[in-house]
Design an enzyme around this catalytic site. Structure first.
Site, PDB file in Angstrom:
ATOM      1  N   LYS A 110     -52.612 -14.223 -15.482  1.00 44.31           N
ATOM      2  CA  LYS A 110     -51.463 -15.135 -15.381  1.00 44.31           C
ATOM      3  C   LYS A 110     -51.919 -16.563 -15.610  1.00 44.31           C
ATOM      4  O   LYS A 110     -51.256 -17.347 -16.278  1.00 44.31           O
ATOM      5  CB  LYS A 110     -50.789 -15.010 -14.009  1.00 44.31           C
ATOM      6  CG  LYS A 110     -50.089 -13.693 -13.826  1.00 44.31           C
ATOM      7  CD  LYS A 110     -48.704 -13.797 -13.226  1.00 44.31           C
ATOM      8  CE  LYS A 110     -48.016 -12.438 -13.370  1.00 44.31           C
ATOM      9  NZ  LYS A 110     -47.256 -12.023 -12.252  1.00 44.31           N
ATOM     10  N   LYS A 190     -50.910  -0.488 -22.661  1.00 42.57           N
ATOM     11  CA  LYS A 190     -50.593   0.105 -21.359  1.00 42.57           C
ATOM     12  C   LYS A 190     -49.105  -0.068 -21.050  1.00 42.57           C
ATOM     13  O   LYS A 190     -48.559  -1.151 -21.274  1.00 42.57           O
ATOM     14  CB  LYS A 190     -51.422  -0.596 -20.262  1.00 42.57           C
ATOM     15  CG  LYS A 190     -51.190  -0.017 -18.882  1.00 42.57           C
ATOM     16  CD  LYS A 190     -51.807  -0.871 -17.789  1.00 42.57           C
ATOM     17  CE  LYS A 190     -50.770  -1.760 -17.159  1.00 42.57           C
ATOM     18  NZ  LYS A 190     -51.171  -2.414 -15.929  1.00 42.57           N
ATOM     19  N   LYS A 193     -44.045  -3.098 -17.059  1.00 48.26           N
ATOM     20  CA  LYS A 193     -42.795  -3.864 -17.084  1.00 48.26           C
ATOM     21  C   LYS A 193     -43.028  -5.207 -17.758  1.00 48.26           C
ATOM     22  O   LYS A 193     -42.176  -5.715 -18.472  1.00 48.26           O
ATOM     23  CB  LYS A 193     -42.297  -4.104 -15.654  1.00 48.26           C
ATOM     24  CG  LYS A 193     -41.680  -2.884 -15.006  1.00 48.26           C
ATOM     25  CD  LYS A 193     -41.618  -3.028 -13.486  1.00 48.26           C
ATOM     26  CE  LYS A 193     -42.078  -1.769 -12.803  1.00 48.26           C
ATOM     27  NZ  LYS A 193     -42.440  -1.929 -11.399  1.00 48.26           N
TER      28      LYS A 193
END
Ligand code: TYM
Length: 324
Positions: A110, A190, A193
């Site tokens: 992030k 992968k 969401k």
């Protein structure tokens, strides 16, 4: 063995969640003492709309029950209903090295993307360690992406035991499914969401069929053979098709002379069949939410009993319980 795992209510569950984790929850509940929870405190690091979070939390419970989690065999609860976990989290936080958290993938990724990380995201692995350690868990069934977090948990437990010269914490072990440690998404990365490449477990069937037909594939000519295990379409098919169908499909890949369109159609058919019973069970639970809330309340009661015992042991080890 005592088994524990958690799942975040951050959206509808997908095949990665099921084949990487939930399928193992169900398998373990018959032979072990199992605790499974909906990690709504963790979800707060991404879902900041109260109505949405409430909705996802109920959805998570409905999905888990529909997929076969049996509340008479396993303890199912919502993380925030067991405050002992948050108390334990603080006790662990005081002994957590910042460097350890800085090295964690979720935070590093992030930060690299320029997303403003808050303290919740940074300390996420400590809360996760508290979840696990609060139940003296031996096994933690998870997908590959959670392996690092379990290592952090082991580190924290080890250093607490070492510092206070005690055996307050039991060291857990990750249990990662070999054949579905990293389920691919519709783009081959992968399934996640955050990559918007998921096949949800209970999405509208027409919608799902469309998504499957749009799965990215390579541009190999029809007549060329192909190694099935290297293809994400085949990897998905293998999860939902019957063993003999999987063998037939693998032979077709090796032989060549097929188009991806027929594999996609077979995948959509197999998926519908695979999840048909769970879909029906979900509709039944959906019609009686109060029964689901009762299951969660009952689970929270049982979970608090166990977590309370562990918390008292840990508080005694570090001097928080101060009466001599
Ligand atoms: P979460 O909510 O992201 O995912 C839930 C479970 O699904 C697995 N998973 C996958 N497995 C294989 N292939 C994939 N593509 C895939 N995508 C997701 C995850 O590995 C996970 O097992 N931090 C955890 C939740 C958590 C937890 C815990 C887990 C909180 N406290 C304590 C275990 C123990 C998470 O974000 O999972």
């Amino acid at each position: 063995m005592r088994v524990l795992s958690g799942i975040q209510p951050t959206g509808r569950f997908h095949w990665g969640n099921y084949f990487g984790a939930i399928r193992q929850y169900i398998a373990f509940q018959n032979e072990h003492e199992a605790y499974y929870f909906i990690a709504n405190l963790h979800a707060l690091t991404t879902v900041r709309d109260p109505a949405v979070l409430r909705g996802y939390t109920l959805d998570a419970a409905l999905d888990l029950l529909a997929l076969g989690l049996d509340p008479n065999r396993a303890t199912l609860f919502v993380q925030s209903d067991v405050p002992e976990v948050s108390q334990l989290c603080w006790l662990l936080m005081t002994g957590t090295n910042l460097g350890l958290l800085e090295r964690c993938h979720a935070f590093k990724e992030k930060k690299a993307k320029g997303i403003n990380a808050d303290a919740g995201l940074f300390t996420y692995p400590v809360l996760m360690a508290a979840d696990i350690l609060a139940f003296d868990s031996n096994w933690v069934p998870v997908g590959e992406d959670q392996g690092q977090h379990i290592e952090v948990c082991r580190d924290l437990a080890r250093s607490f035991n070492h510092h206070y010269r005690c055996e307050a914490f039991v060291l857990p072990e990750a249990r990662i499914t070999v054949d579905a440690a990293k389920v691919p998404g519709t783009d081959g990365q992968k399934m996640s969401k955050s990559y918007d490449n998921t096949l949800a477990l209970f999405e509208d069937q027409k919608q799902q069929r469309k998504k499957i037909m749009r799965i990215t594939t390579d541009s190999r000519p029809m007549e060329d053979p192909k190694a099935p295990e290297e293809d994400h379409l085949f990897q998905l098919y293998r999860l939902v098709a019957k063993p003999e169908q999987v063998e037939e499909m693998a032979a077709l890949y090796r032989r060549g002379g097929f188009g991806y369109g027929e594999v996609k159609k077979a995948l959509a058919d197999a998926a519908e069949l695979y999840f048909a019973d769970a879909r029906a069970r979900r509709a039944e639970y959906e019609a009686k939410p109060n029964e689901v809330y009762e299951i969660l309340a009952d689970g929270a009661g049982r979970a608090r009993k166990k977590a309370g015992e562990v918390l008292r042991r840990v508080e005694s080890a570090c001097g928080i319980s101060y009466r001599k």
